[in-house]
Design a protein around this motif. Structure first.
Motif, PDB file in Angstrom:
ATOM      1  N   ARG A  23      31.789  -0.756  24.860  1.00 64.24           N
ATOM      2  CA  ARG A  23      31.697   0.553  24.811  1.00 64.24           C
ATOM      3  C   ARG A  23      33.191   0.911  24.754  1.00 64.24           C
ATOM      4  NH1 ARG A  23      29.561   3.589  28.548  1.00 64.24           N
ATOM      5  NH2 ARG A  23      29.686   2.046  30.072  1.00 64.24           N
ATOM      6  N   VAL A  24      33.567   2.083  24.081  1.00 59.42           N
ATOM      7  CA  VAL A  24      34.725   2.574  23.682  1.00 59.42           C
ATOM      8  C   VAL A  24      35.426   3.032  25.349  1.00 59.42           C
ATOM      9  CG1 VAL A  24      34.115   4.914  22.847  1.00 59.42           C
ATOM     10  CG2 VAL A  24      36.380   3.890  22.475  1.00 59.42           C
ATOM     11  N   GLU A  25      34.527   3.677  26.127  1.00 55.40           N
ATOM     12  CA  GLU A  25      34.751   3.931  27.483  1.00 55.40           C
ATOM     13  C   GLU A  25      35.148   2.884  28.325  1.00 55.40           C
ATOM     14  OE1 GLU A  25      31.862   4.527  26.065  1.00 55.40           O
ATOM     15  OE2 GLU A  25      31.706   7.029  25.720  1.00 55.40           O
ATOM     16  N   GLU A  26      34.503   1.751  28.031  1.00 52.68           N
ATOM     17  CA  GLU A  26      34.957   0.503  28.679  1.00 52.68           C
ATOM     18  C   GLU A  26      36.223   0.154  28.382  1.00 52.68           C
ATOM     19  OE1 GLU A  26      30.563  -1.501  29.612  1.00 52.68           O
ATOM     20  OE2 GLU A  26      31.491  -1.719  27.575  1.00 52.68           O
ATOM     21  N   ALA A  27      36.555   0.383  27.035  1.00 54.65           N
ATOM     22  CA  ALA A  27      38.031  -0.151  26.399  1.00 54.65           C
ATOM     23  C   ALA A  27      38.987   0.790  26.951  1.00 54.65           C
ATOM     24  CB  ALA A  27      37.763  -0.161  25.020  1.00 54.65           C
ATOM     25  N   VAL A  28      38.630   1.725  27.377  1.00 58.39           N
ATOM     26  CA  VAL A  28      39.683   2.789  28.119  1.00 58.39           C
ATOM     27  C   VAL A  28      39.771   2.425  29.340  1.00 58.39           C
ATOM     28  CG1 VAL A  28      40.173   5.165  28.764  1.00 58.39           C
ATOM     29  CG2 VAL A  28      39.136   4.801  26.560  1.00 58.39           C
ATOM     30  N   TYR A  29      38.957   2.078  30.107  1.00 59.91           N
ATOM     31  CA  TYR A  29      39.088   1.855  31.630  1.00 59.91           C
ATOM     32  C   TYR A  29      39.948   0.137  31.533  1.00 59.91           C
ATOM     33  CZ  TYR A  29      38.032   0.365  36.257  1.00 59.91           C
ATOM     34  OH  TYR A  29      38.063  -0.074  37.731  1.00 59.91           O
ATOM     35  N   ARG A  30      39.478  -0.589  30.848  1.00 60.97           N
ATOM     36  CA  ARG A  30      40.081  -2.029  30.649  1.00 60.97           C
ATOM     37  C   ARG A  30      41.659  -2.013  30.375  1.00 60.97           C
ATOM     38  NH1 ARG A  30      41.103  -4.959  26.582  1.00 60.97           N
ATOM     39  NH2 ARG A  30      39.653  -3.776  25.202  1.00 60.97           N
ATOM     40  N   GLU A  31      41.799  -1.098  29.302  1.00 62.03           N
ATOM     41  CA  GLU A  31      43.160  -1.138  28.742  1.00 62.03           C
ATOM     42  C   GLU A  31      44.183  -0.558  29.582  1.00 62.03           C
ATOM     43  OE1 GLU A  31      44.835  -2.411  26.148  1.00 62.03           O
ATOM     44  OE2 GLU A  31      43.215  -3.135  24.886  1.00 62.03           O
ATOM     45  N   GLU A  43      43.399   2.349  38.077  1.00 60.99           N
ATOM     46  CA  GLU A  43      41.925   2.585  37.595  1.00 60.99           C
ATOM     47  C   GLU A  43      41.785   4.037  37.451  1.00 60.99           C
ATOM     48  OE1 GLU A  43      39.685   0.641  41.023  1.00 60.99           O
ATOM     49  OE2 GLU A  43      40.701  -1.247  40.720  1.00 60.99           O
ATOM     50  N   VAL A  44      40.772   4.401  36.466  1.00 62.55           N
ATOM     51  CA  VAL A  44      40.492   5.627  35.850  1.00 62.55           C
ATOM     52  C   VAL A  44      39.158   5.912  36.207  1.00 62.55           C
ATOM     53  CG1 VAL A  44      42.420   5.749  34.393  1.00 62.55           C
ATOM     54  CG2 VAL A  44      40.488   4.937  33.371  1.00 62.55           C
ATOM     55  N   LYS A  45      38.738   7.442  36.212  1.00 58.90           N
ATOM     56  CA  LYS A  45      37.478   7.731  36.159  1.00 58.90           C
ATOM     57  C   LYS A  45      37.248   8.985  35.287  1.00 58.90           C
ATOM     58  CE  LYS A  45      38.128  10.674  40.267  1.00 58.90           C
ATOM     59  NZ  LYS A  45      37.722  10.909  41.611  1.00 58.90           N
ATOM     60  N   ASN A  46      36.273   9.742  35.138  1.00 62.75           N
ATOM     61  CA  ASN A  46      36.405  10.774  34.245  1.00 62.75           C
ATOM     62  C   ASN A  46      36.686  10.723  32.995  1.00 62.75           C
ATOM     63  OD1 ASN A  46      34.748  11.960  36.231  1.00 62.75           O
ATOM     64  ND2 ASN A  46      36.690  13.314  36.873  1.00 62.75           N
ATOM     65  N   ILE A  47      36.431   9.524  32.261  1.00 61.06           N
ATOM     66  CA  ILE A  47      36.935   9.571  30.809  1.00 61.06           C
ATOM     67  C   ILE A  47      36.301  10.400  29.988  1.00 61.06           C
ATOM     68  CG2 ILE A  47      36.958   7.836  28.835  1.00 61.06           C
ATOM     69  CD1 ILE A  47      37.038   5.722  31.330  1.00 61.06           C
ATOM     70  N   ARG A  48      37.240  11.271  29.151  1.00 61.29           N
ATOM     71  CA  ARG A  48      36.539  12.351  28.194  1.00 61.29           C
ATOM     72  C   ARG A  48      37.218  12.008  26.928  1.00 61.29           C
ATOM     73  NH1 ARG A  48      36.341  17.866  31.890  1.00 61.29           N
ATOM     74  NH2 ARG A  48      36.556  18.536  29.765  1.00 61.29           N
ATOM     75  N   TYR A  49      36.600  12.299  26.051  1.00 59.70           N
ATOM     76  CA  TYR A  49      36.847  12.203  24.555  1.00 59.70           C
ATOM     77  C   TYR A  49      37.519  13.807  24.149  1.00 59.70           C
ATOM     78  CZ  TYR A  49      36.543  11.805  19.534  1.00 59.70           C
ATOM     79  OH  TYR A  49      36.707  11.413  18.321  1.00 59.70           O
TER      80      TYR A  49
END
Ligand SMILES: [Zn+2]
Length: 311
Positions: free
Chosen positions: A213-221, A229-235
């Motif tokens: 998932r694209v949100e998983e890609a954000v976290y992983r990258e 480490e990040v949370k609250n990923i917002r498009y």
């Protein structure tokens, strides 16, 4: 062959891609016979006038039958059809310009990222579109399944294998990539690649992997490139980035940790406070002056609104 004065009647309207017309070969032929406009690409460069005010050239072409493998882009609001064509078979820029009855006093092929003249957002979008398809045509000259040559179909939006035992149809590729501004209360996280100009930092970015998932890609990258480490990923928004074939998907992400471990892909990554981020934004605006990259828009938005998302 080309009509330079008519071609300069910009600005452009938004394009109707008329995708349903691509299979209507007779309709496409008729458009080609009615002096359509062309965006020409040569060796991944776009065509610009060299007048005092440099502008992209959309050339009216009365004898379009001469042009190999035209790609139908759509219909402009004024009813004129717009096509793209790649002149890269001409080995020099002069030969490509001569084919258009132009010369270097009138026009030049320039890498889009280096263009420093005037470019509206509509023009930029059309140049991106033409460049992306020209690049894909070049990459897809052979079938990825059996290795035989391909030929364009559907007005250039399909590359079909010529091997009757294969018959594979290939479609334009767009690679999704994430680009994200990670922030804490009053800092944002920027990194730099070793080959970037000195002193340039920008947002982290990376491709989405298969099955992710694209949100998983954000976290992983972010984790891979910075250890954060990040949370609250917002498009935030997206931007085509045809260098060569990406779609950048922009996000904000809130940092949960602070300590940086710089990953292998980056030369450096560090926290920037508001004034440092403003200064970096100023430097980034000079890097690709006419492209208003999504990286800049992310940083600008954070700077202007002091977004924290802090819960
Ligand atoms: Zn094949």
């Amino acid at each position: 062959m080309s009509n330079l004065s008519a071609s300069q009647s910009l600005p452009l309207e938004i394009l109707d891609r008329s995708a349903h017309r691509r299979r209507e070969s007779e309709w496409i032929r008729r458009q080609l016979s009615q002096s359509p406009e062309f965006i020409f690409v040569w060796k991944e460069c776009n065509l610009f006038s060299t007048a005092q005010e440099k502008r992209p050239l959309f050339l009216e072409v009365p004898d379009a039958a001469r042009i190999l493998n035209p790609i139908f882009l759509g219909v402009r609001a004024n009813g004129v059809s717009l096509f793209a064509a790649d002149l890269s078979l001409r080995s020099t820029e002069e030969e490509a310009l001569a084919f258009l009855t132009l010369n270097t006093d009138l026009a030049r092929f320039v890498p889009l990222r280096q263009f420093d003249g005037m470019l509206s957002s509509e023009e930029r979008a059309l140049l991106f579109y033409a460049r992306a398809l020209a690049h894909w045509h070049d990459e897809q000259r052979f079938c990825g399944r059996c290795g035989h040559p391909t030929l364009p179909e559907e007005a250039g939006h399909v590359m079909a294998c010529t091997n009757p035992d294969c018959g594979a149809k290939h479609f334009p590729r767009t690679d999704p990539a994430t680009i994200m501004l990670v922030h804490s209360i009053d800092h944002c996280l920027l990194g730099r690649r070793s080959f970037w100009p000195e002193g340039i930092y920008s947002t982290l970015a990376g491709f989405v992997e298969p099955g992710e998932r694209v949100e998983e890609a954000v976290y992983r990258e972010v984790k891979e490139e910075s250890g954060i480490e990040v949370k609250n990923i917002r498009y935030f928004g997206s931007q085509p980035w045809p260098f060569p074939q990406s779609l950048m998907l922009g996000f904000f992400a809130e940092a949960e940790t602070k300590d940086i471990i710089c990953g292998a892909e980056l030369e450096d990554v560090r926290w920037f406070d508001l004034s440092e981020a403003k200064e970096m934004l100023r430097r980034l605006e000079g890097r690709f002056p006419q492209l208003d990259t999504i990286a800049r828009r992310l940083i600008r938005h954070w700077v202007e609104t002091s977004i924290t998302f802090h819960g």
